[in-house]
Design an enzyme around this catalytic site. Structure first.
Site, mmCIF file in Angstrom:
data_model
loop_
_atom_site.group_PDB
_atom_site.id
_atom_site.type_symbol
_atom_site.label_atom_id
_atom_site.label_comp_id
_atom_site.label_asym_id
_atom_site.label_seq_id
_atom_site.Cartn_x
_atom_site.Cartn_y
_atom_site.Cartn_z
ATOM 1 N N SER A 149 0.854 -1.189 -0.073
ATOM 2 C CA SER A 149 -0.008 -0.128 0.181
ATOM 3 C C SER A 149 1.021 1.139 -0.072
ATOM 4 O O SER A 149 1.757 1.291 0.709
ATOM 5 C CB SER A 149 -0.710 0.104 1.390
ATOM 6 O OG SER A 149 -1.783 1.251 1.448
ATOM 7 N N LYS A 166 -1.000 -1.114 -4.290
ATOM 8 C CA LYS A 166 -2.530 -0.364 -4.094
ATOM 9 C C LYS A 166 -2.000 1.011 -3.934
ATOM 10 O O LYS A 166 -0.973 1.438 -3.362
ATOM 11 C CB LYS A 166 -3.061 -0.927 -2.632
ATOM 12 C CG LYS A 166 -3.809 0.015 -1.986
ATOM 13 C CD LYS A 166 -4.722 -1.010 -0.943
ATOM 14 C CE LYS A 166 -4.794 0.201 0.321
ATOM 15 N NZ LYS A 166 -5.472 -0.822 1.354
ATOM 16 N N LYS A 199 -2.874 4.962 -2.690
ATOM 17 C CA LYS A 199 -3.930 5.704 -2.323
ATOM 18 C C LYS A 199 -4.069 6.909 -3.042
ATOM 19 O O LYS A 199 -3.358 7.471 -3.662
ATOM 20 C CB LYS A 199 -3.258 6.457 -0.662
ATOM 21 C CG LYS A 199 -3.094 5.133 0.107
ATOM 22 C CD LYS A 199 -4.262 4.837 0.973
ATOM 23 C CE LYS A 199 -4.242 3.870 1.974
ATOM 24 N NZ LYS A 199 -5.080 3.312 2.836
ATOM 25 N N ASP A 235 -7.110 2.993 -3.309
ATOM 26 C CA ASP A 235 -7.890 2.946 -1.948
ATOM 27 C C ASP A 235 -8.171 4.590 -1.795
ATOM 28 O O ASP A 235 -7.274 5.389 -1.639
ATOM 29 C CB ASP A 235 -7.052 2.547 -0.858
ATOM 30 C CG ASP A 235 -7.922 2.531 0.327
ATOM 31 O OD1 ASP A 235 -8.892 2.915 0.575
ATOM 32 O OD2 ASP A 235 -7.202 2.277 1.479
ATOM 33 N N GLU A 271 -11.187 0.783 -3.659
ATOM 34 C CA GLU A 271 -11.308 0.498 -2.140
ATOM 35 C C GLU A 271 -11.942 1.897 -1.566
ATOM 36 O O GLU A 271 -11.468 2.946 -1.688
ATOM 37 C CB GLU A 271 -10.021 0.138 -1.564
ATOM 38 C CG GLU A 271 -10.369 -0.237 0.171
ATOM 39 C CD GLU A 271 -9.153 -0.837 0.720
ATOM 40 O OE1 GLU A 271 -8.077 -0.914 -0.129
ATOM 41 O OE2 GLU A 271 -8.996 -0.882 1.923
ATOM 42 N N ASP A 274 -13.868 -1.196 2.986
ATOM 43 C CA ASP A 274 -12.958 -1.351 4.305
ATOM 44 C C ASP A 274 -13.780 -0.667 5.427
ATOM 45 O O ASP A 274 -14.503 -1.438 6.224
ATOM 46 C CB ASP A 274 -11.887 -0.574 3.892
ATOM 47 C CG ASP A 274 -10.928 -0.437 4.959
ATOM 48 O OD1 ASP A 274 -10.993 -0.792 5.949
ATOM 49 O OD2 ASP A 274 -9.577 -0.044 4.695
ATOM 50 N N LYS A 279 -10.105 -6.364 8.486
ATOM 51 C CA LYS A 279 -9.022 -5.921 9.341
ATOM 52 C C LYS A 279 -9.674 -6.434 10.754
ATOM 53 O O LYS A 279 -10.536 -6.024 10.969
ATOM 54 C CB LYS A 279 -8.655 -4.493 9.521
ATOM 55 C CG LYS A 279 -8.270 -3.865 7.979
ATOM 56 C CD LYS A 279 -8.177 -2.483 7.977
ATOM 57 C CE LYS A 279 -7.400 -1.842 6.836
ATOM 58 N NZ LYS A 279 -7.439 -0.436 6.859
ATOM 59 N N GLY A 312 -4.098 -3.624 6.354
ATOM 60 C CA GLY A 312 -3.032 -3.275 7.086
ATOM 61 C C GLY A 312 -3.268 -2.006 8.081
ATOM 62 O O GLY A 312 -3.933 -1.182 7.397
HETATM 63 MG MG LIG Z 1 -8.555 1.034 3.279
#
Ligand SMILES: [Mg+2]
Length: 380
Positions: free
Chosen positions: A138, A164, A166, A192, A217, A242, A266, A294
């Protein structure tokens, strides 16, 4: 049966190798709460609370978790006899609204105790079937598309199975476009948004739809399930939820409404392993794949994630990076490592979380502690 005798709660400060930035803020140093839980027979287990310093991922923070644990959760959990740790989640869920991360840390530590009592791995006790789990990375928001491309070049060489990125408004389309242009269609790529968009952004997501992302996400509000269904109907790209999923009922709602096609589980966000497994099971029964996200965990939280991600329906690479991604030196031995194909081995032949906790190092890093016997907050 399991009965907890005492709990030591510590706050440690672990410096991050590099600051991590998402749409709502940036972290330089990780404040982490660790729980050392001992049962009446002297078996010790470890848990980690994944709340952040600020309530910018969910409503919890390190300080609210400290309060919830010391005032309510630890006093409720120490003393009673439970048939097994699966009884802790419903007890705490019934009596305490919210505070999932605080509740999870105690519940997960108790699963570690339980597995050690049975002399099996945590993954075995949770029903895991995988001996290795796939790892993605990520990447926090970068200042330019070129910076992002450079970062990804390094990470793909290390073996990560998926990337991934952001995103937030102003840091989205050109970044994704640059990555696709550089690495081509075969790179496993997802984004995400950490709730940074609204339904007004549907045209933007329809543009993103052209880039064959594995998933988008949590594009919309952190508690939303209904609007995500509206957005999903307009997109080919699967939406992954999420933040919106904090218990199994919300996963069921997501599935009924068609709000997404993938779930990031998570265990901290959903109140612990029992709840995470319930979400895993309901998703599997509807052919919804899941993966383990995570929260900048130390090696203890990471160990719990690895054990959970060994369950069958965790069929997508998770955000369970090796220790060196975040820490100069982790607090467990051995540190978590990833092989050249992007897999982390599940310590299936070691009891409990499967790593040794470096208590001396933790002591050195501790800035405050609470012991359930004294119920006195001691500043160190
Ligand atoms: Mg997320």
């Amino acid at each position: 049966m399991i009965r907890l005798k005492e709990v030591t709660l510590r706050e440690i400060h672990l410096p991050l190798v590099e600051p991590f930035t998402i749409s709502s803020g940036s972290e330089n140093m990780r404040r982490i709460l660790l729980l050392e839980v001992e049962d009446v027979d002297g078996v010790v287990g470890w848990g980690e609370c994944v709340a952040m310093a600020m309530p910018n991922y969910n409503p919890e923070s390190i300080d609210t978790a400290w309060l919830a644990l010391t005032e309510w959760i630890i006093p409720m959990a120490v003393g009673p006899t439970f048939p097994d740790p699966g009884y802790i989640y419903p007890l705490l869920q019934k009596r305490i609204r919210g505070h999932e991360m605080a509740r999870a840390s105690l519940e997960m530590a108790t699963w570690d105790v339980w597995a050690r009592r049975k002399e099996v791995s945590l993954s075995t006790i949770l029903g895991g079937t995988r001996e290795k789990v796939g790892t993605g990375i990520s990447i926090g928001i970068q200042q330019s598309p070129a910076h992002l491309v450079e970062k990804i070049k390094g990470y793909t060489k290390e073996g990560y199975q998926r990337i991934k990125v952001k995103i937030k408004p102003g840091f989205d389309l050109p970044f994704v476009k640059a990555v696709r242009e550089e690495f081509g269609p075969d790179l496993s790529l997802m984004v995400d948004a950490n709730n940074a968009y609204t339904l007004d952004d549907i045209p933007l997501f329809q543009e993103l739809d052209r880039f064959s992302l594995m998933m988008i996400e949590q594009p919309l509000d952190c508690t939303d399930i209904v609007r995500h269904a509206t957005l999903q109907r307009k997109l080919k790209t699967p939406i992954c939820l999420d933040e919106s999923i904090t218990k199994v009922e919300q996963a069921e709602d997501m599935i009924s409404l068609g709000s997404g096609k993938i779930i990031n589980i998570k265990p901290g966000r959903v109140g612990g392993h029992a709840s995470a497994k319930a979400i895993h099971d309901v998703a599997m029964s509807h052919k919804i794949p899941v993966w383990c996200g995570g929260m900048l965990e130390s090696g203890i939280g990471r160990a719990h994630n690895v054990a959970l991600a060994s369950l069958e329906n965790f069929s997508l690479p998770g955000d369970i990076s090796p220790s060196t991604r975040y820490w100069e030196q982790d607090i467990v031995t051995p540190e978590w490592t990833m092989d050249e194909n992007g897999f982390i081995s599940v310590p299936v032949n070691k009891p409990g979380i499967g790593v040794e906790v470096n208590v001396d190092r933790i002591e050195d890093l501790t800035v405050r502690r609470f012991h359930s016997d004294s119920k006195q907050l001691k500043l160190v």
